[in-house]
Each structure stands twice: as structure tokens, then as C-alpha cells.
Scaffold this active site. Structure first.
Site, PDB file in Angstrom:
ATOM      1  N   THR A  57       0.856  -1.180   0.000  1.00  0.00           N
ATOM      2  CA  THR A  57       0.000   0.000   0.000  1.00  0.00           C
ATOM      3  C   THR A  57       0.894   1.232   0.000  1.00  0.00           C
ATOM      4  O   THR A  57       1.930   1.238   0.657  1.00  0.00           O
ATOM      5  CB  THR A  57      -0.869   0.007   1.277  1.00  0.00           C
ATOM      6  OG1 THR A  57      -1.810  -1.055   1.196  1.00  0.00           O
ATOM      7  CG2 THR A  57      -1.607   1.327   1.439  1.00  0.00           C
ATOM      8  N   ARG A  66     -14.147  -7.072  -0.428  1.00  0.00           N
ATOM      9  CA  ARG A  66     -13.522  -6.571   0.805  1.00  0.00           C
ATOM     10  C   ARG A  66     -12.974  -5.152   0.617  1.00  0.00           C
ATOM     11  O   ARG A  66     -12.319  -4.858  -0.367  1.00  0.00           O
ATOM     12  CB  ARG A  66     -12.386  -7.515   1.204  1.00  0.00           C
ATOM     13  CG  ARG A  66     -11.616  -7.091   2.446  1.00  0.00           C
ATOM     14  CD  ARG A  66     -10.286  -6.424   2.097  1.00  0.00           C
ATOM     15  NE  ARG A  66      -9.448  -6.251   3.290  1.00  0.00           N
ATOM     16  CZ  ARG A  66      -8.296  -5.575   3.289  1.00  0.00           C
ATOM     17  NH1 ARG A  66      -7.848  -5.013   2.181  1.00  0.00           N
ATOM     18  NH2 ARG A  66      -7.600  -5.447   4.401  1.00  0.00           N
ATOM     19  N   VAL A  67     -13.256  -4.283   1.576  1.00  0.00           N
ATOM     20  CA  VAL A  67     -12.702  -2.939   1.605  1.00  0.00           C
ATOM     21  C   VAL A  67     -11.793  -2.829   2.824  1.00  0.00           C
ATOM     22  O   VAL A  67     -12.193  -3.195   3.932  1.00  0.00           O
ATOM     23  CB  VAL A  67     -13.822  -1.876   1.685  1.00  0.00           C
ATOM     24  CG1 VAL A  67     -13.234  -0.475   1.734  1.00  0.00           C
ATOM     25  CG2 VAL A  67     -14.783  -2.021   0.512  1.00  0.00           C
ATOM     26  N   ASP A 124      -8.620  -0.464   5.028  1.00  0.00           N
ATOM     27  CA  ASP A 124      -8.630   0.812   5.761  1.00  0.00           C
ATOM     28  C   ASP A 124      -8.257   2.009   4.889  1.00  0.00           C
ATOM     29  O   ASP A 124      -8.599   3.143   5.227  1.00  0.00           O
ATOM     30  CB  ASP A 124      -7.667   0.742   6.949  1.00  0.00           C
ATOM     31  CG  ASP A 124      -6.217   0.514   6.504  1.00  0.00           C
ATOM     32  OD1 ASP A 124      -5.990  -0.320   5.613  1.00  0.00           O
ATOM     33  OD2 ASP A 124      -5.321   1.181   7.054  1.00  0.00           O
ATOM     34  N   THR A 134      -0.577   1.795   6.605  1.00  0.00           N
ATOM     35  CA  THR A 134      -0.412   0.561   5.831  1.00  0.00           C
ATOM     36  C   THR A 134      -0.290  -0.618   6.784  1.00  0.00           C
ATOM     37  O   THR A 134       0.417  -0.537   7.783  1.00  0.00           O
ATOM     38  CB  THR A 134       0.842   0.619   4.927  1.00  0.00           C
ATOM     39  OG1 THR A 134       1.082  -0.690   4.386  1.00  0.00           O
ATOM     40  CG2 THR A 134       2.074   1.057   5.702  1.00  0.00           C
ATOM     41  N   GLY A 135      -1.006  -1.696   6.479  1.00  0.00           N
ATOM     42  CA  GLY A 135      -0.930  -2.858   7.363  1.00  0.00           C
ATOM     43  C   GLY A 135      -2.155  -3.722   7.209  1.00  0.00           C
ATOM     44  O   GLY A 135      -2.857  -3.644   6.198  1.00  0.00           O
ATOM     45  N   GLY A 150      -5.437  -4.122   7.289  1.00  0.00           N
ATOM     46  CA  GLY A 150      -6.446  -3.063   7.278  1.00  0.00           C
ATOM     47  C   GLY A 150      -7.578  -3.230   8.260  1.00  0.00           C
ATOM     48  O   GLY A 150      -8.081  -2.246   8.812  1.00  0.00           O
TER      49      GLY A 150
END
Lengths: 365, 365
Positions: free
Chosen positions: B231, B259-260, B262, B282-283, B285
Site C-alpha cells: 500500500t 472486501r474494503v 482501511d 499501511t498494514g 487493514g
């Protein structure tokens, strides 16, 4: 011990159900959590029975007294009461706040009166695109869905996303594929047809043709009042001291481009955290996203140590008003303090506590 | 005046670019904004030139030294530098932080190295579904898109949503219809094909077949490291003292059900407010949504009066770690203090200030 006892007296005082209709916009200042426990509300659970209960809303907006027939008003009050008592039954039996908010929201989703589930408004294309979210204040688990078109009770799908998937948010056709896999009740699109909402779309399109979409909607997202009523939501505190929040909506009449509002955005329209509060919002969603309304209220409670009422006032009556956003919120904190704060002339709302006596209201005064 | 001068010295001290590779995870404690102005960082603008600059990330995860060829590492460093300097050119010319973060993100979106735009990972169905968001710290205006499949630079569409629509968030086909109307560059789905990401999907599916989706993914959203890199995001402070944040992503390899994450959730993966800070995350989410990471960091700065570094530490190194979420953030406050905080072994990152000397780093040590 004396501190706790006096706190308990305060709490009784701060659930003034009679104040619901008189000053619901800014309820009597409840006990500041820090007055009870300097370390914050979360630490209270172990030593004190929570003042359990449930609070609901059915949308905020310009709801002037006299704008509805007495019959219509009675219908709203009856349905709000039914939703409250559905949640109350769960809580009284020792059920979770999650189950309670879901039960209450289901009642409103199944009614054509509110802009959620059955009564959802129409998009520009004449469809119904539903959004919902739920959050567990104990674990910060959350589930949300956006833009589903065949799900009878979107809040049930949000709950399944939270509990049966590794995700928080699913959208569109993918979310419906997950719903099918999970055995969530699907309905044909025609289920969501209501003559009243269709008329709203026709009127919106006529206005648009007359004034132009831009002129009508404007740079400040102003949406005619009759198109944004009715998002539903609930917050609850159960006997175990756990908070939960749930919100479900059809969005805004004549919406297009796959618009997603604040309801399914964790932190904007829906948020719950045992350390601070649970919030469900309704209003011009874009402002609620930009102001991260639900999380901001809880952050002020947790980090500034202000009361729930003060935090809600700061965000809804000041921050949102300055930005130009209208609407309202319902909220509870871990002590059972309640806020039903709105900067519009009305908000369909109600609450019921351990005494089982529901109180509902519509107008500000 | 003496206060300001000493504050300025402090600021110079608190942008220790040499510390980037040495201790980027928890940078040297910067000046607490309140040490400069008791009323908070927002009030500093009028009396002090902001310490302008831009900070970027290209994803966080297990990035062990030696896991990449020297050539690959050099490619990453070169592209991060290119992105930084694209943003720097905008800022140096007096441009807005919004333009700067967009320019920097565009460079990374156009590179196959990062999981955004061109290099986006594949969904379970072999598609690329892109999410992005941008926020203006001056006005709290925001724009976000989720699940677009033909938009070359999703951050440009997010910007158009912010500036050319009355909405904040658009999703799916609707968002693409808006993109078309706005003249945003659309590309065939094949544009997003990269052999490397396709192999990741093949591997993910093979693992899934071998271990089962549930066993593999687990209740704690654990995603194999090679599937969640990349990301991209940027935060910037311009010469006028305005903050902005932008994030763009392809999500997680083998994602399904629409899927959405963060990135497009205002307050979770992206947030900017001149009163507190700008954050891009970033990670994993799902954890970042549940913890409303970006807004929570800014809320701690604004309401607790802690430094940006301390707020980022509390959220990324403590709250997220306790929840089980891994990843990192980049952030700037209105004084130009920088945080690049991550709880993983690496994060592609870099920053450049007024001196025009870019610094990039990958590993923690």
C-alpha cells in the site's frame, strides 16, 4: 464506597426520562465519568452494576410539529416503541448489547416508515442500495456492508461480516455472495419498493430537471429534507457492562455513483468502545465522515475526560454546525449515561432502561 | 520571540534525517507542539514558517535484510526517491500539500513495485480492485473510492470525488461512471497484470487448497507476508502550513467478497486535520479500521496534547500490537514534525524537507 454510592445517585439523576421531550437536544449534564472513577469509565465495570438500557434513532431532519398527520405520528411512536422493547427483551434476559441493537434495528429495517431495509430510499437508477455497520465495544470487533441490494436486513449481514469473516467491510455483489454463503435472508429487489419512496425519487428527479443537479445539490451537499430522513440506529449497554452500536440505512434519495455514506464507516456513523462510548449517527453523511463524528465523540470522552453529553455537544452542536452538517447522534457510555443530540428540528428517537418503561420522542420541544 | 526562536532550533533538531535508518520506528522525540504554543499546533501558523516537507510510505511488513536482491532494493530506493522528489517539486514551487501528496502517490501507483495502481495485487477472482482516499487538513474535505477496476490512478479519482462531487466516498461501477464523466484516465483490466502479483495469487490459492481458507487466514486475519506488501501513501505540509494525506492500495492478495480495507476509510487509513496531524497507514487493514488508527493518532495529539511521536507510538506500538494488528503509519504535524512508526520489521518509506535532500529507508535497523 461513599464515592460509588454518590455516583449511583448521580446516575439515577442523569437518566431523566422526562427530559426526553423537554431537552433531548442537550440532555441534563450527566455525571462526568471521571467524577466516579478517575481512571475513566472503563474501570467502573468491576465495582458497579451498569445502568443498562438501549437507545434508538430513526433519523434526524426538519421534522416540524404538524407536518405529519396524527395517525402517521402515532405509527412512528408505536414502531419506535416496538423497536425499543425488542432490544429491552434481549437485555432484560441477560443478552448482549450486540443482540439488543440488532433486534431493535431489525424492527425498524422491517418497517416501511424508516429509510433502512424495507423502507429504503431509491437511487438515481431506481434501485435500493443499503449500507449498515455494527460494532462491539468490548472487543472493538466490527462489521460493515455497503451497497447491497438484495439483503432484507443489512445489519444481520454486517454482524455476519464481523463474526464469520476475517474482514470488517464488504461491498456490493461480493458482500451479497458472502451473504448467500452465510445463509443471510435475501429478497428480490421488488421487496424494497414503497410508493412513498418512489414518489420522493420522482420529485427529486423533477427538481433536478428544473434546477439542475448542481444547483439543487450545491457545493455544500444540501439535500432536500424529504430525501434524507430515516437512517436507523441503536446503541445499548448490557448487564455485563458491554456497549454496542448499530446503524442501517438506504442512504440518500437519488444518490448515484455508488455513493457510500457515514453509516457503514466505522468511526463516522458507527462506533463502540467500552473505554468511552457507543454512538450511532444520522444526518448528512458526508459531513459525518469528514468529522469522524462517532469516534470523535468517544475520543473526547476518553482523552479529554469530558462527559458524554459535553462531547456530543461539542461535535454535533458546534463542530458539525460550523462545517455545515446537520443531523444527530445517539450515544451511551459505560455508566449508562445517554445522549440524544441533534442540530435539526427533530429526530425520531427513544430509550428504555432497566425499568422497562420506553420513552419515545420526535420533535425537539 | 525568544520562545519562537528556541522552538525553531528544536524543530531543526527534531527533523533528524540521519535518524531515518537508525531509529525510524520510534524517531527521536520531536518538540511537543504545546511547548511552542500552549493553544496547540494550529495556532502556530501565523507566527512561524512551517517546516514544510513530504513523507511517503510504500507498505509495511516483514522485510528482512537480505530478502531482496541488491538490484531490487536499489529499484525500490530509486522509486521512493522519485516519488519524494515529485512531491518536493510541488511544495518547493509553493504548491499545495494536496497536489504534493497526489504527485508522490502517482509515481508509486505507476510503478509495478508497489501494491497500488499498476502493481496492485489480485483478488480471488483474478481481478484488481483498487481503493484510495485523500484528505485536506485545511478544510477537512475528503474523497475516497473503493473497488474500482479500470482507474489508472485511483488517488486522482478520490481527489475528483472530493472536489467535483458532493460526496466523500464512491464505490464500484458507480465510482467508475463518475470517473468517466470527470475524464479520469481509465485503462483496460489487463493494464494491472503483473507476473509477480499473479504468482502471489497462484501461491495463495495453492496454500488455500492445501491448508483450507479458514486455517490459512485464521480468526485473527493473519495474512502471509508476501500478500500484503505495498500500500502506498503520502502526507505533506506545504509552505502555507496546510496538511494533506493520501493513500492508495490494491488491498490484499486473494481478497474476496468485495472486501474494503482501511485505505479508503477516512479516519482509519487516511486522515488530515490542520489542528492535529496528517496520517497515512499501511498494514492489516481490518485492525486499522477497528482501531480508527489515523483519527486516533490525531485525536491524541489534539485532545491529550502529546507529541505526534508519542501518539503514533501509543496507537501503532501499543494499541495495535495488543489487538494483534501489524503495519505502520507515516504522519506529519503542523510544525513539520514527522513520524514513521511501524511494528513490523520494515516499511518502505522516505521523507524530504525544504533542503531538498531525500532520505529513504526500508528496514528498521
Amino acid at each position: 464506597m461513599r464515592l460509588l454510592r454518590s455516583a449511583r445517585r448521580l446516575l439515577v439523576h442523569t437518566l431523566p426520562f422526562a427530559a426526553l421531550s423537554a431537552a433531548a437536544c442537550t440532555p441534563a449534564r450527566p455525571a462526568t465519568p471521571s467524577a466516579v472513577a478517575p481512571t475513566g469509565p472503563a474501570s467502573v465495570h468491576a465495582t458497579q452494576l451498569p445502568n443498562w438500557g438501549i437507545v434508538i434513532h430513526g433519523g434526524a431532519g426538519t421534522i416540524a410539529r404538524g407536518s405529519m398527520t396524527p395517525e402517521m405520528e402515532a405509527e412512528y411512536r408505536a414502531k419506535l416503541t416496538e423497536a425499543l422493547m425488542a432490544g429491552h427483551r434481549v437485555l432484560a434476559a441477560g443478552g448482549s448489547s450486540l443482540d439488543a441493537v440488532q433486534a431493535a434495528v431489525n424492527v425498524m429495517e422491517d418497517s416501511p416508515l424508516f429509510n433502512a431495509g424495507k423502507g429504503a430510499v431509491f437511487t438515481h437508477e431506481g434501485k435500493n442500495e443499503l449500507d449498515a455497520a455494527v460494532m462491539d465495544g468490548r472487543t472493538l470487533a466490527a462489521g460493515a456492508v455497503a451497497g447491497v441490494t438484495h439483503v432484507k436486513n443489512p445489519i444481520n449481514l454486517a454482524r455476519a461480516v464481523m463474526e464469520k469473516s476475517r474482514h470488517v467491510m464488504l461491498m456490493g455483489a461480493g458482500a451479497e455472495a458472502f451473504a448467500k454463503q452465510q445463509g443471510i435472508e435475501l429478497v428480490p429487489e421488488s421487496y424494497f419498493f414503497t410508493e412513498r419512496r418512489w414518489q420522493s425519487l420522482e420529485k427529486a428527479k423533477a427538481d433536478e430537471a428544473k434546477y439542475g443537479a448542481e444547483a439543487l445539490l450545491g457545493p455544500e451537499y444540501s439535500v432536500p429534507e424529504d430525501r434524507k430522513f430515516g437512517t436507523v440506529g441503536a446503541v445499548a449497554l448490557d448487564k455485563n457492562g458491554n456497549l454496542a452500536a448499530a446503524t442501517s440505512t438506504g442512504g440518500v434519495t437519488n444518490k448515484r455513483w455508488g455513493r457510500v455514506g457515514d453509516a457503514p464507516i466505522i468511526g463516522a456513523g458507527t462506533y463502540a468502545n467500552n473505554r468511552s462510548c457507543a454512538v450511532s449517527a444520522t444526518g448528512t453523511g458526508e459531513y459525518f465522515i469528514r468529522a469522524t463524528v462517532a469516534h470523535d465523540i468517544c475520543a473526547r470522552v476518553e482523552y479529554q475526560g469530558v462527559s458524554l453529553a459535553e462531547a456530543a455537544d461539542q461535535v454535533v452542536m458546534k463542530k458539525l454546525v460550523e462545517m455545515g452538517g446537520d443531523g444527530g447522534i445517539i450515544a451511551m457510555d459505560p455508566l449508562g449515561n445517554v445522549s440524544m443530540t441533534f442540530n435539526t428540528s427533530g429526530m425520531y428517537r427513544g430509550r428504555v432502561g432497566a425499568d422497562g418503561k420506553p420513552e419515545v420522542a420526535i420533535y425537539r420541544d
